[in-house]
Design an enzyme around this catalytic site. Structure first.
Site, short mmCIF file in Angstrom:
data_model
loop_
_atom_site.label_atom_id
_atom_site.label_comp_id
_atom_site.label_asym_id
_atom_site.label_seq_id
_atom_site.Cartn_x
_atom_site.Cartn_y
_atom_site.Cartn_z
N LYS A 101 -12.04 19.32 1.69
CA LYS A 101 -11.30 18.02 0.82
C LYS A 101 -11.90 16.67 1.07
O LYS A 101 -12.58 15.31 1.10
CB LYS A 101 -9.91 17.47 0.57
CG LYS A 101 -9.91 18.75 -0.36
CD LYS A 101 -9.94 18.20 -1.52
CE LYS A 101 -8.54 18.96 -2.67
NZ LYS A 101 -9.12 17.81 -3.72
N TYR A 149 -9.75 24.69 2.16
CA TYR A 149 -9.09 22.96 1.23
C TYR A 149 -9.31 21.98 2.32
O TYR A 149 -9.93 20.86 1.62
CB TYR A 149 -7.74 23.25 1.25
CG TYR A 149 -7.27 22.26 -0.02
CD1 TYR A 149 -7.65 21.99 -1.46
CD2 TYR A 149 -6.73 21.43 0.98
CE1 TYR A 149 -6.90 21.52 -1.68
CE2 TYR A 149 -6.14 20.83 -0.44
CZ TYR A 149 -5.95 20.49 -1.93
OH TYR A 149 -5.51 19.91 -2.15
P1 NAI Z 1 -2.70 22.11 -10.40
O1 NAI Z 1 -2.76 23.25 -9.89
O2 NAI Z 1 -1.22 21.40 -11.30
O3 NAI Z 1 -4.26 21.26 -11.07
C1 NAI Z 1 -4.84 22.02 -10.87
C2 NAI Z 1 -5.89 21.78 -12.45
O4 NAI Z 1 -7.31 22.80 -12.15
C3 NAI Z 1 -5.71 23.86 -13.24
O5 NAI Z 1 -5.19 22.93 -14.03
C4 NAI Z 1 -6.12 24.26 -13.02
O6 NAI Z 1 -6.56 25.20 -14.10
C5 NAI Z 1 -7.55 23.34 -13.02
N1 NAI Z 1 -8.71 23.65 -12.58
C6 NAI Z 1 -8.67 24.53 -11.10
N2 NAI Z 1 -10.13 25.18 -10.93
C7 NAI Z 1 -10.85 24.67 -11.95
C8 NAI Z 1 -12.06 24.17 -12.33
N3 NAI Z 1 -13.29 24.60 -11.62
N4 NAI Z 1 -12.43 23.53 -13.47
C9 NAI Z 1 -12.15 23.48 -14.24
N5 NAI Z 1 -10.34 23.23 -13.99
C10 NAI Z 1 -10.22 23.88 -12.78
O7 NAI Z 1 -2.53 20.99 -9.01
P2 NAI Z 1 -2.59 19.50 -9.30
O8 NAI Z 1 -1.49 18.82 -7.71
O9 NAI Z 1 -2.16 18.42 -10.16
O10 NAI Z 1 -4.21 18.89 -8.30
C11 NAI Z 1 -4.70 17.94 -8.78
C12 NAI Z 1 -5.95 17.50 -7.64
O11 NAI Z 1 -5.51 16.51 -6.51
C13 NAI Z 1 -6.76 18.86 -6.76
O12 NAI Z 1 -7.63 19.07 -6.43
C14 NAI Z 1 -5.59 18.91 -5.57
O13 NAI Z 1 -6.03 19.59 -4.57
C15 NAI Z 1 -5.51 17.68 -5.57
N6 NAI Z 1 -4.13 17.25 -4.91
C16 NAI Z 1 -3.44 17.27 -4.78
C17 NAI Z 1 -1.87 16.68 -4.41
C18 NAI Z 1 -0.68 17.21 -4.64
O14 NAI Z 1 0.40 16.85 -4.31
N7 NAI Z 1 -0.08 17.52 -5.48
C19 NAI Z 1 -2.08 16.48 -2.67
C20 NAI Z 1 -3.14 16.45 -1.93
C21 NAI Z 1 -4.66 16.99 -2.97
#
Ligand code: NAI
Length: 302
Positions: free
Chosen positions: A169, A165
């Site tokens: 990132k 990851y």
């Molecule tokens: P989440 O798991 O709630 O949302 C991620 C969404 O992406 C999910 O709805 C999932 O179905 C979708 N997804 C996954 N693989 C996919 C694909 N191949 N094609 C289309 N959709 C896909 O997670 P969250 O926290 O909302 O994460 C959003 C972004 O923020 C991610 O890139 C994560 O790595 C990043 N992030 C989040 C942090 C946090 O504190 N929540 C911290 C740092 C980064």
């Protein structure tokens, strides 16, 4: 002045849950026509369902906005191109792309399989590359684009059990750094968000008290600013969470120059390593040529 996105078409990947959902709702509430992309899988990327994207589309429409769903994965060139096609078919163009979709396959490096390592690189890094590559010619032709990459403190600073990851990132920051130069002539601005928010991805990692403070809406405000015409900046990375916003930069220290008229030995490096790693007078560079110029200037000065 109210920032709005009337007549702008936005794609938010991974918008069926968490941060992406929140970004999509905010853009939709301010006039953007939104493609809500999500394959509807689990945190590790397995499974899939159209429900996640459909629900967010309904939410945007119920609030008076315009949106369509797309259920493709970001992680192949063909499916990413189809996400962009959903936007052009429904709304005729793409102005805004928020590369947000992401998965986790956490394991220590000794235990992680190469399949899990590659899956994480494919979704975060290549997914953002594929979607951007499909949207790029449209933005270029229209002379307008706003692209947001999603990095993480894990990549910027490191986190145990997340080598895959973290690599993916931070690679997105490198991708932005070069792409921002290529987007300049067509008014395409590319910036990066480093979110800290409570979502299904993170809620088990933090105590309840912290989770209450880390509402995704705080992150979406920054993302929406990056998506606006008012944002004139490109190549910025901002960490956002719990109402706090701060720039993150890669900087280079003033350094030590031995000059080129002497051999430099490992012993000389050892004796001055504290100065070499000192970043007290550090500064960022806008491109790699400026960084190389600094090295050469130091050599001639030394
Ligand atoms: P989440 O798991 O709630 O949302 C991620 C969404 O992406 C999910 O709805 C999932 O179905 C979708 N997804 C996954 N693989 C996919 C694909 N191949 N094609 C289309 N959709 C896909 O997670 P969250 O926290 O909302 O994460 C959003 C972004 O923020 C991610 O890139 C994560 O790595 C990043 N992030 C989040 C942090 C946090 O504190 N929540 C911290 C740092 C980064």
């Amino acid at each position: 002045m109210t920032i709005r996105y009337d007549d702008r078409v936005a794609i938010v990947t991974g918008a069926g849950a968490g941060l992406g959902r929140c970004h999509a709702l905010l853009l939709g509430s301010r006039g953007a026509k939104v493609v809500v992309n999500d394959l509807g899988g689990a945190v590790d990327g397995t499974g899939g369902s159209s429900n996640a994207a459909d629900k967010v589309v309904e939410e945007i429409r119920a609030a008076g906005g315009e949106a369509v769903a797309n259920y493709d994965s970001v992680d192949t060139p063909e499916s990413a191109a189809n996400i962009v096609k959903t936007a052009t078919d429904a709304f005729g163009k793409v102005d805004i792309l928020v590369n947000n979709a992401g998965i986790l396959r956490d394991k220590s490096f000794a235990k992680v399989s190469m399949a899990d390592f590659e899956a994480v690189i494919r979704v975060h890094l290549m997914g953002s590359v594929y979607c951007t590559h499909a949207a790029w010619p449209i933005m270029g032709e229209n002379g307008y684009g706003r692209i947001v990459m999603t990095t993480s403190a894990s990549g910027l600073y490191g986190n145990f059990g997340q080598t895959n990851y973290a690599a993916a990132k931070l690679a997105l920051v490198g991708f932005m750094n070069a792409l921002k130069l290529e987007g300049q002539k067509n008014n395409i601005k590319i910036n990066t968000i480093a979110p800290v928010a409570t979502t299904r991805m993170t809620e088990s990692l933090m105590p309840d008290e912290a989770n209450k403070l880390l509402q995704p809406e705080f992150v979406s405000a920054m993302v929406a600013y990056f998506c606006s015409e008012q944002c004139e900046h490109t190549g910025d990375t901002v960490e956002a969470g719990a109402g706090h916003y701060a720039a993150v930069q890669i900087v280079e220290g003033a350094g030590v120059s031995f000059g080129t008229n002497t051999d430099v030995t490992p012993d000389m490096i050892h004796s001055r390593y504290a100065e070499i790693r000192d970043i007290g007078a550090a500064k960022p560079f806008v491109n790699s040529s400026d960084a190389v110029a600094k090295v050469l200037q130091a050599a001639t000065a030394g």
